[in-house]
Write an enzyme that holds these catalytic residues in place. Structure first.
Site, PDB file in Angstrom:
ATOM      1  CG  ASP A 110       1.630  -3.503   4.908  1.00 64.03           C
ATOM      2  OD1 ASP A 110       2.455  -2.606   5.157  1.00 64.03           O
ATOM      3  OD2 ASP A 110       0.457  -3.502   5.346  1.00 64.03           O
ATOM      4  CD  GLU A 146      -3.207  -1.380   4.959  1.00 58.08           C
ATOM      5  OE1 GLU A 146      -3.158  -2.423   5.609  1.00 58.08           O
ATOM      6  OE2 GLU A 146      -2.858  -0.276   5.432  1.00 58.08           O
ATOM      7  CD  GLU A 147      -1.792   2.332   7.293  1.00 57.79           C
ATOM      8  OE1 GLU A 147      -2.487   1.758   8.148  1.00 57.79           O
ATOM      9  OE2 GLU A 147      -0.558   2.189   7.207  1.00 57.79           O
ATOM     10  CG  HIS A 149      -0.481   0.099   2.522  1.00 59.43           C
ATOM     11  ND1 HIS A 149      -0.317   1.304   3.178  1.00 59.43           N
ATOM     12  CD2 HIS A 149      -0.059  -0.846   3.393  1.00 59.43           C
ATOM     13  CE1 HIS A 149       0.170   1.081   4.399  1.00 59.43           C
ATOM     14  NE2 HIS A 149       0.340  -0.216   4.560  1.00 59.43           N
ATOM     15  CG  ASP A 186       2.326   0.593   7.809  1.00 61.54           C
ATOM     16  OD1 ASP A 186       1.951   0.108   6.726  1.00 61.54           O
ATOM     17  OD2 ASP A 186       1.569   0.731   8.793  1.00 61.54           O
ATOM     18  CG  HIS A 196      -0.070   3.059  12.121  1.00 66.37           C
ATOM     19  ND1 HIS A 196      -0.985   2.138  12.585  1.00 66.37           N
ATOM     20  CD2 HIS A 196       0.217   2.671  10.854  1.00 66.37           C
ATOM     21  CE1 HIS A 196      -1.226   1.231  11.646  1.00 66.37           C
ATOM     22  NE2 HIS A 196      -0.499   1.541  10.578  1.00 66.37           N
TER      23      HIS A 196
END
Ligand code: BES
Ligand code: ZN
Length: 480
Positions: A279, A251-252, A200, A217, A360
């Site tokens: 990922d 995606e998130e 992603h 990520d 994140h």
């Protein structure tokens, strides 16, 4: 008492503030039940089916769920409507046509030429370039900009190797303004069969969306598949099957981009024979290099990737080690393909829980590791996978006609098969559930047989017949 009153007041305010911000989703039933206990006004369970729940919940509830990810890993998958959520937990894929899988390993010459070309510096450069957007949040201009720029970059890369068989397109979505990017290398002999690798492109931050470098990520996954593909171009590899390299949007926020792509492919009956998900490949957190995620993936494709590592990376100049792990929920885009009945594998940077703890957050930067060496191993695996899965079956392979000569039927708790029309000799029959878990295995002694499957739950299963020379043919069946 005062505390409780304050808490109640706070809850009322929260509920009022959140009513406009509800959305539909699916998630693990257990997570839905826990949320319902904690914040009953913020989540409604619309339907339960096996281990999954279709829900209607507030953004606040989803944040609570998401924030727990680093502790024990719950997640959710966003859906566009109640019926979308309900049908996807009890969804039976429409493309139940048999899929031919002839995964033998034969391409030593070209693979061994490709592996030394995987360039760690290129991977680092890609990651730094993506990190430099500051954020690639799907709803921010940077998200869409990164998709447009990646299209240009992939086009330039293919053009620099003179590849006229390669095209790059944007896939526009309804659930997000950010497009996904798809690079297609047209298959030279069996273009209607597809091999997909993806990761992603979007990023997110739990401290506001504007500082989300998303290096691991998942800039690392995009960099990994980009460098693997470049190495294929450098050796002049021409696939027999069509290869698609995908950078998924959004995606998130619940696998939105990949879900729309997999749905379209399923509806159009696109014959994707194998999917690889990349990922997070940057952070080396476990004793083994690769932690294969064994839930929501296919046992067959995972085993195929493992045998690629056994064959090409068992010591030598390009060593890779692996183990297995689980997310316990559909934690990335592979789950979108799985829920549409496609077979996927997810080689992950570590065992779940030992992965990069800074994802994140504003600290998910390249400087945390300072080297793309770990990602380079995944790029090697990705190149091996693309080469070996996209070749035609080869002379020893089981042909499509052979696949059509194999009959499988399920009736009243019995699975019957008839292999008598096939020229191959078979040794085992394995049944995998839709999450890729082996549900049953038995030896084959006769060309016809009946297997008792009364204990198996209803659902979609993949029945795999393995020949005595290591080929396999898979057929999908529905147990009712
Ligand atoms: N890269 C993560 C998935 C992940 C995280 C896998 C940690 C293994 C360990 C992915 O980008 C992500 O954040 N997924 C969401 C779930 C998704 C359905 C929104 C998550 O894990 O919360
Ligand atoms: Zn993430």
């Amino acid at each position: 008492m005062k505390f409780i009153t304050t808490l109640m007041l706070f809850t009322v305010v929260m509920v009022q503030a959140q009513t406009e911000n509800r959305f539909y989703a699916t998630m693990a039933l257990q997570d839905a039940k826990e949320l319902q206990q904690d914040i009953p006004n913020e989540i409604e369970i619309l339907k339960e089916f096996r281990n999954e729940a279709a829900v209607y919940m507030t953004n606040h509830a989803s944040h609570l769920l998401h924030d727990r990810v680093l502790v024990h890993g719950p997640g959710y998958i966003r859906k566009t409507s109640a019926s979308d959520a309900i049908s996807s937990i009890s969804y039976i894929p429409t493309n139940t046509s048999s899929r031919l899988v002839a995964f033998n390993i034969t391409e030593d010459v070209i693979v061994n030429e490709t592996l030394p070309l995987i360039n760690t510096q290129n991977i680092e450069d890609h990651i730094l370039e993506l990190e430099a957007y500051g954020n690639r949040y799907h709803a921010n201009p940077e998200g869409s900009q990164s998709a447009n720029d990646l299209k240009t970059k992939w086009e330039a890369m293919a053009a620099s190797y003179g590849r006229t068989d390669v095209s790059v397109r944007l896939f526009n979505h309804t659930g997000t303004n950010m497009p996904s990017v798809i690079m297609t290398i047209e298959g030279a002999e069996i273009p209607e069969e597809f091999v997909v690798v993806g990761g992603h492109l979007d990023s997110t931050s739990n401290q506001g969306n504007n500082n989300a470098p998303g290096a691991d990520d998942d800039a690392s996954g995009i960099a990994t598949i980009t460098e693997a593909t470049r190495a294929l171009f450098e050796v002049g590899f021409v696939p027999k099957r069509t290869i698609e390299v995908m950078a998924y949007a959004a995606e998130e926020i619940g696998l939105v981009g990949s879900a729309e792509i997999a749905a379209q492919y399923d509806n159009n009956n696109v014959n994707v024979i194998a999917v690889g998900q990349f990922d997070m490949t940057l952070y080396n957190g476990s004793a083994n290099d690769v932690g294969f995620i064994t839930d929501f993936t296919s046992g067959e494709i995972t085993a195929f990737m493992m045998s690629l590592i056994d064959h090409y990376n068992n010591g030598g100049a390009h060593p890779i080690t692996y183990g297995v792990s689980q997310c316990n929920y559909g934690c990335s885009d592979h789950a979108s393909w799985t829920s549409r009945g496609y077979l996927s594998a997810f080689p992950f940077e570590a065992n779940f829980g030992q992965h990069n703890g800074q994802i994140h957050s504003p600290n998910d930067t390249f400087s945390l590791t300072g080297t793309a060496e770990h990602s380079a191993k995944f790029a090697k695996l990705c190149a091996e996978f693309l080469i070996e899965a996209s070749k035609s079956e080869g002379s020893l392979g089981v042909s499509t006609i052979e696949a059509n000569n194999i009959q499988v039927q399920v009736n009243n708790g019995a699975l019957s098969y008839d292999l008598s029309a096939s020229a191959s000799s078979f040794k085992t029959l394995s049944v995998y559930d839709i999450q890729g878990k082996l549900a049953m295995q038995t030896n084959i002694t006769n060309t016809k047989g009946v297997v008792n499957i009364q204990k198996m739950q209803t659902g979609v299963y993949v029945v795999t017949f393995e020949t005595t020379n290591g080929q396999s043919v898979s057929k999908k069946v529905v147990v009712q």
